[in-house]
Design an enzyme around this catalytic site. Structure first.
Site, PDB file in Angstrom:
ATOM      1  N   GLY C 155      -9.732 -28.315 -60.422  1.00  0.00           N
ATOM      2  CA  GLY C 155     -10.649 -27.933 -59.281  1.00  0.00           C
ATOM      3  C   GLY C 155     -10.728 -28.925 -58.132  1.00  0.00           C
ATOM      4  O   GLY C 155     -10.193 -29.883 -58.112  1.00  0.00           O
ATOM      5  N   CYS C 156     -11.403 -28.529 -57.237  1.00  0.00           N
ATOM      6  CA  CYS C 156     -11.345 -29.234 -55.816  1.00  0.00           C
ATOM      7  C   CYS C 156     -12.178 -30.197 -55.863  1.00  0.00           C
ATOM      8  O   CYS C 156     -11.585 -31.470 -55.774  1.00  0.00           O
ATOM      9  CB  CYS C 156     -11.702 -28.434 -54.514  1.00  0.00           C
ATOM     10  SG  CYS C 156     -13.286 -27.474 -54.839  1.00  0.00           S
TER      11      CYS C 156
END
Lengths: 353, 353, 353, 353
Positions: C155-156
């Site tokens: 995920g970012c």
């Protein structure tokens, strides 16, 4: 009338979940002569308005209600901040109860129902009421509005284009070439409304610029109908709207070719004279370069008149599309209809920066 | 030539602290045939370029140097990303050493020195060099540029307006009324450069829209000179630039009245044919509505041709003002001057979103 | 392997209509060792990709196809740029054909399926494949990734938080209080994807700032799982994400209490040493204040280490959420999996301004 | 007093060209008990205020005057919207004439002159006046302010941080670990003022996010001094300000570790009770996620109390940095000092969208 007698105007709003709705609420909740009575949204029935719009916390206690429960027929006036087609379907019932109507959609903007049907893809539900309604551009139709039961509030682009051309066209003047008017218009994104759409997502509309509706836009016939009536003859108009990465604000750049016989005209004076008594029209000094932020959240519309070459006129017009271009103008109409000073509740100073 | 033989082109940049400078650095540091040799800034002498522009960390090791220490005369080509007037003062000395020059300012844009002096408020320092220089609009002057020693890189607005009108005006065609051309142009704020000024502060320029230079803008005579040369006769141009709250991007809306004798013209085909072999000109399909973000950080310029009414042509042109409108076009010129394929180092896909 | 032998890697993309999809297309279309083979979208079947994303005009000729027609099983690798749950449903069939998988959603991020099911509200479809998959944070799992068949792209937010803490936690060090880690994270709006939603409209998200997910966010368990594995013990993490009115960019401010026994540590050196050989991690000089724009459209992640008081560490981490935080990191994983130099096709200089 | 008796308060503004100046003008020109008497700017002497700030056209007729010509000593109160150091140099002369002073700069914020001199790099010009002045945080010092002659209007960040912590610290409570308070604060760009600087240009600050002042910021000692006084003991504070690409708005995320003995506390109730009578403090319902736009152009400050884990408190605070964080709070102070209802002229509904 209510206003004049000091009794508060009972106001209902149909469809208050969009941007013109919340802007009506912002303005009306601070209006000294208004009692907000009802606001409808079938989808948000029961939700406090201030929950959807937290800027209204502490200012508006209303909850959304269904149209059935909202007792709109006990209002003095109902604003329609709805999609096109809603106002015309409810107008007769409200009028029968003596309720006046201000529609912020297009149902009462176009007198030619064939044109309406062509652009809005629906038959007009009440041509009779339409015929009695007034196009709510105060600076053009003040007297009629003050006696109207139904007002069609102008579109945002039309407000800027018509007011930017009115002094040039009215009274049968031969000043500019009316067959080749160009309106290059730019709008903030709030003009597209509060609909879940990809095209107006932040990541799509931010840091970019585009034109839209070049092949045809619903405001074109509205502008053309009004300008032709003002000029007393059909006008030729090229209208290209553009989308600006800003929330509020509208900027119209109008290009007009000056007729040879009018080369001596003092256009600055023409505009100043025409609008000298208009509280919401500011004809700026020669050479001015208006910025939309100078009208942010206010009902002002500002005009600057330029003449870059002897035969060419360029008129710059700015407004806040949600105020003078929508909800502020609607309140201005309401003030007139109820005998109040036109500026009541509309004297906010624009927010800058 | 250097490029063609595989030897790298030694490149110097004068005045690399502005936006066209950093954009040159971004493009040239990724160019396979370039060796960045020198970059000057008197004020930032000794500072690593990547300290001022951290996007270049790991890509550019150069430090700013004074012009005296930068050994510009050992470069193959020097770009001037400087204020107007600098390139012309240094041109002769560099030419004497065999260094070619690409000026991103206005020193070599206007062949008429009287016009130059009127708009830039300084005498031209080297009319002889100017006379030999070439206006660096590749799609117009490809052959001349390939043999030029001095290239005047076009202004950002002129690039869009000239390329948006070129197919209509060249070759003595009688297609549109050349006396009443309207160019309504919109630019991102980076076009104003990296100068500390109140008017382009975030809090001034954000969430607002305005016109500027309505009474006169330096790009007007540049456009007019080129268009008149293309058309073989003086043209009449109204040019109004506007400021858009976005960093990069330029959008020009061009309004042209179609001549009665040209009403049968297929303008879409005219544009497609003219630009069919141009790598950086994209004539979009009929009905297209280009967005500036579709060229962000790329050297593409896109054109859409519209005809909202039979007699009216509307041409929409977009580019990234810092790339095709400045530094990318300058690299395109360099490629040509050094015999490289025109697209070398310029094939980046635009960044969207 | 394909890449190493000079044969191009055949790449498929499932669900290419979102922002991570278009970013994959931007990067892969410029990647020297990739042949874009297939891209699926059930909804946009038959539409040219470049029609939806005009920045790809001239760069990508593919059309969207249905999964059935896309011949994904003839690809060497398939990227899933889809909603959570899609990759795990198609993984076995692709693996059976020898196709490797990089999932940009969450299907292969959490090893604990109970946690996955709690946060993503669906059972995990293939726990066996999950057990064999690798968490695709290259700087943590380089070796494993190079041999993996299925990679779960991080995920970012987790990318920034984990890389910002890795040097402090790994190897059983006792440097900071691992029970009270605070991650105050800020993301550009593109992180919310290209879904039609009111909350991310320009008129909602622009010129405003807010926190979200304070009560719980899906990236919390992902970060916690990784950090606990790195630290060899459960960590205590408070994670508050915020929404910034910008398109791209992520900024994480990490607050750590330095343990008394670690007060003599040179944290700057610790970070520099750990990341000295990492092409995409830039430990900035002491005192640096990174800006997200310095990594815009690039695969760089930059870290600045601050110590405002003796006992307090503040680590600042930036990345472009769509590149190092999503599609760029996915390509970095692909490079590793196919034996290519890790930086291939990822050396773009960030776009500034 | 003037206000109470219906006589208008004569107001002067020193240094009205900045953002707090124009915001004072916006608020005061709509204030029913104020007569704008004088506004000074040495640089803009003679220029109509509305020429610099066109949003004031039709609302403010004043021209800028030099301090010598502005007759400040005939005002009832003078606001200083000036750089640090100006108010303290003019305070004595005005006090001698019976003029009250509200300083929007830092001259009367820090009681410890040594700290003032350390951070503002100038000796304090009038320690005696400072000792008698009151820190103008109404919700903390209401009574003192109502009798004050000199008020130091709080800094923008301190307003949010102090009001977000006040209920936790006052009264000798042992609720949270006061030695490890973290304030992660985010401000719109207008907080940097209307100075021509590269760092706050649109093209620098837009579409990006950064921290600044990590190593030390002038608001740190101001916050620390107030919090320590409130808590009755020195507090430990880590304060990291960040710059958000929006014009107005401030968002502070406060992280507090709950003490073991306070785990049973109902923090929501604590805040609600403390602020129940405060017109401008809105303690939002549990779970609320405030957005800065919900206070845009209004004097509201909103607080949301979160507890993501049993031992961790997260307090979210928003305000408009130019209103409650500066000019609105200054007017609130003026109302108190002149016996007016505290909300007079400050009841504007926030502008959303």
């Amino acid at each position: 009338m209510s206003g004049a007698l000091g009794k508060k105007i009972k106001v209902g709003i149909v469809g208050g979940t969009g941007y013109t709705g919340v802007e009506l609420l912002r303005l009306l909740s601070q209006h000294p002569n208004v009692e907000l009575t009802a606001i409808t949204s079938r989808k948000e029935d029961g939700m406090p308005v201030a929950q959807m719009y937290p800027n209204l916390r502490g200012h508006v206690d209303l909850c959304f209600a269904t149209p059935e429960n909202a007792a709109l027929d006990q209002c003095d006036v109902v604003f329609f901040a709805t999609p096109h087609g809603v106002a015309m379907s409810q107008a007769q019932a409200l009028l029968d109860k003596g309720v006046r109507i201000i529609d912020l959609a297009a149902d009462f903007r176009l007198q030619d129902t064939a044109v309406f049907e062509q652009w809005y893809k629906m038959p007009h539900a009440c041509p009779d009421i339409l015929a009695d309604s007034v196009y709510g551009l105060v600076e053009l139709n003040r007297l009629k509005i003050s006696g109207a039961s139904v007002v069609g509030n102008p579109g945002c682009y039309p407000t800027t284009v018509i007011l930017g051309l009115l002094p040039l066209l009215e009274g049968g003047k031969a000043l500019v070439d009316t067959q080749h008017i160009i309106a290059d218009c730019k709008s903030g994104v709030s003009g597209a409304g509060r609909k879940a759409e990809v095209a107006t997502l932040f990541s799509e509309a931010s840091d970019s610029f585009k034109a839209y509706g070049v092949a045809g836009h619903r405001h074109h016939p509205e502008i053309a109908e009004q300008l032709s009536a003002i000029a007393g003859q059909p006008v030729g108009l090229t209208f290209v709207p553009h989308l600006v990465p800003m929330i509020r604000g509208m900027f119209s750049t109008l290009y007009l070719r000056i007729l040879p016989e009018a080369l001596d005209t003092d256009f600055q004076a023409l505009f100043e004279t025409r609008y000298v008594n208009e509280a919401f029209i500011d004809v700026m000094p020669p050479g001015s370069l208006p910025e939309t932020r100078s009208v942010r959240a206010s009902n002002q519309l500002r005009i600057a008149v330029h003449r870059p070459s002897p035969g060419q006129l360029v008129v710059l017009v700015i407004q806040d599309n949600l105020v003078k271009g929508a909800s502020g103008q609607a309140v201005q109409n309401m003030n007139l209809m109820f005998g109040l000073p036109e500026t009541t509740g509309l004297e906010h100073v624009a927010v800058l920066p």
